[in-house]
Design a protein around this motif. Structure first.
Motif, short mmCIF file in Angstrom:
data_model
loop_
_atom_site.label_atom_id
_atom_site.label_comp_id
_atom_site.label_asym_id
_atom_site.label_seq_id
_atom_site.Cartn_x
_atom_site.Cartn_y
_atom_site.Cartn_z
N HIS A 31 -1.22 3.45 -3.21
CA HIS A 31 -1.51 3.44 -4.65
C HIS A 31 -1.53 2.02 -5.19
CE1 HIS A 31 -1.70 7.73 -5.16
NE2 HIS A 31 -0.60 7.85 -4.44
N PHE A 32 -0.68 1.16 -4.65
CA PHE A 32 -0.70 -0.24 -5.09
C PHE A 32 -2.04 -0.88 -4.77
CE2 PHE A 32 -0.27 -4.73 -3.93
CZ PHE A 32 0.11 -5.25 -5.15
N PHE A 33 -2.54 -0.71 -3.53
CA PHE A 33 -3.81 -1.31 -3.14
C PHE A 33 -4.96 -0.73 -3.96
CE2 PHE A 33 -1.70 -2.12 1.13
CZ PHE A 33 -1.48 -3.46 0.86
N GLN A 34 -4.90 0.55 -4.27
CA GLN A 34 -5.94 1.16 -5.10
C GLN A 34 -5.94 0.52 -6.50
OE1 GLN A 34 -8.27 3.60 -4.25
NE2 GLN A 34 -7.53 3.10 -2.21
N ALA A 35 -4.77 0.30 -7.06
CA ALA A 35 -4.66 -0.28 -8.40
C ALA A 35 -4.96 -1.78 -8.40
CB ALA A 35 -3.26 -0.03 -8.96
N ALA A 36 -4.58 -2.46 -7.33
CA ALA A 36 -4.76 -3.92 -7.27
C ALA A 36 -6.21 -4.30 -7.00
CB ALA A 36 -3.86 -4.52 -6.20
N GLY A 37 -6.96 -3.40 -6.38
CA GLY A 37 -8.35 -3.70 -6.06
C GLY A 37 -8.44 -4.89 -5.12
N SER A 38 -9.39 -5.76 -5.40
CA SER A 38 -9.59 -6.91 -4.52
C SER A 38 -8.84 -8.15 -5.01
CB SER A 38 -11.09 -7.21 -4.42
OG SER A 38 -11.59 -7.54 -5.69
N SER A 39 -7.95 -7.95 -5.95
CA SER A 39 -7.19 -9.09 -6.48
C SER A 39 -6.29 -9.68 -5.40
CB SER A 39 -6.30 -8.64 -7.64
OG SER A 39 -7.07 -8.10 -8.67
N SER A 48 9.14 -6.61 -3.41
CA SER A 48 10.37 -6.65 -4.20
C SER A 48 10.26 -5.73 -5.41
CB SER A 48 10.70 -8.08 -4.63
OG SER A 48 9.80 -8.54 -5.60
N LEU A 49 9.07 -5.63 -6.00
CA LEU A 49 8.87 -4.70 -7.10
C LEU A 49 9.01 -3.25 -6.62
CD1 LEU A 49 5.84 -6.43 -8.86
CD2 LEU A 49 8.21 -6.35 -9.67
N ARG A 50 8.47 -2.97 -5.43
CA ARG A 50 8.59 -1.62 -4.86
C ARG A 50 10.06 -1.26 -4.67
NH1 ARG A 50 9.82 0.55 -0.19
NH2 ARG A 50 9.94 -1.45 0.85
N ILE A 51 10.82 -2.19 -4.11
CA ILE A 51 12.24 -1.95 -3.86
C ILE A 51 13.00 -1.74 -5.17
CG2 ILE A 51 14.36 -3.05 -3.01
CD1 ILE A 51 12.55 -4.31 -0.79
N ASP A 52 12.56 -2.45 -6.23
CA ASP A 52 13.20 -2.31 -7.54
C ASP A 52 12.80 -1.04 -8.27
OD1 ASP A 52 14.57 -4.66 -7.16
OD2 ASP A 52 13.19 -5.88 -8.34
N GLU A 57 1.19 1.20 -9.73
CA GLU A 57 0.21 0.80 -10.74
C GLU A 57 0.76 -0.32 -11.62
OE1 GLU A 57 1.18 3.94 -10.12
OE2 GLU A 57 -0.65 4.77 -9.22
N GLU A 58 2.03 -0.18 -12.02
CA GLU A 58 2.67 -1.21 -12.83
C GLU A 58 2.83 -2.50 -12.04
OE1 GLU A 58 6.69 -1.88 -15.53
OE2 GLU A 58 6.40 0.02 -14.51
N ALA A 59 3.18 -2.39 -10.78
CA ALA A 59 3.31 -3.58 -9.93
C ALA A 59 1.98 -4.31 -9.82
CB ALA A 59 3.81 -3.19 -8.55
N ALA A 60 0.89 -3.57 -9.67
CA ALA A 60 -0.43 -4.20 -9.59
C ALA A 60 -0.75 -4.94 -10.88
CB ALA A 60 -1.50 -3.13 -9.30
N ILE A 62 1.46 -6.16 -13.08
CA ILE A 62 2.35 -7.31 -13.18
C ILE A 62 1.81 -8.47 -12.34
CG2 ILE A 62 4.64 -8.18 -12.50
CD1 ILE A 62 5.72 -5.37 -13.25
N ILE A 63 1.37 -8.16 -11.13
CA ILE A 63 0.87 -9.21 -10.24
C ILE A 63 -0.46 -9.76 -10.73
CG2 ILE A 63 -0.02 -9.59 -7.91
CD1 ILE A 63 2.34 -7.89 -6.93
N LYS A 64 -1.32 -8.90 -11.25
CA LYS A 64 -2.61 -9.37 -11.79
C LYS A 64 -2.40 -10.34 -12.94
CE LYS A 64 -5.50 -5.35 -10.81
NZ LYS A 64 -6.23 -4.22 -11.43
N ASN A 65 -1.37 -10.07 -13.74
CA ASN A 65 -1.12 -10.89 -14.93
C ASN A 65 -0.19 -12.06 -14.69
OD1 ASN A 65 -2.75 -9.22 -16.52
ND2 ASN A 65 -1.06 -7.80 -16.87
N SER A 66 0.24 -12.25 -13.45
CA SER A 66 1.16 -13.38 -13.20
C SER A 66 0.42 -14.57 -12.66
CB SER A 66 2.25 -12.96 -12.23
OG SER A 66 1.72 -12.61 -10.97
#
Length: 66
Positions: A31-39, A48-52, A57-60, A62-66
């Motif tokens: 699901h992360f890769f689906q949400a992150a796309g080719s970013s 670390s976000l997964r572990i937390d 989708e939220e992790a994707a 957060i990473i897109k916006n960082s």
């Protein structure tokens, strides 16, 4: 019919829990890769976000916006 020992039952239960854990982790990454796309993404940060407990989708996002 074969009777299983307590040790065999414990080993089976342990293996079942490990399998469920692996399946849950694989589902998160899918699901992360689906949400992150080719970013571009930082896999260690994503993990670390997964572990937390952050959703994939939220992790994707957060990473897109960082």
């Amino acid at each position: 019919m074969k009777r299983f020992t307590d040790e065999e039952i414990k080993r089976f239960d342990s293996n079942e829990r490990k399998l469920e854990s692996y399946e849950a982790e694989n589902a998160w990454w899918y699901h992360f890769f689906q949400a992150a796309g080719s970013s571009n993404y930082d896999a260690e940060y994503a993990n670390s976000l997964r572990i937390d407990g952050v959703s994939p989708e939220e992790a994707a996002e957060i990473i897109k916006n960082s």
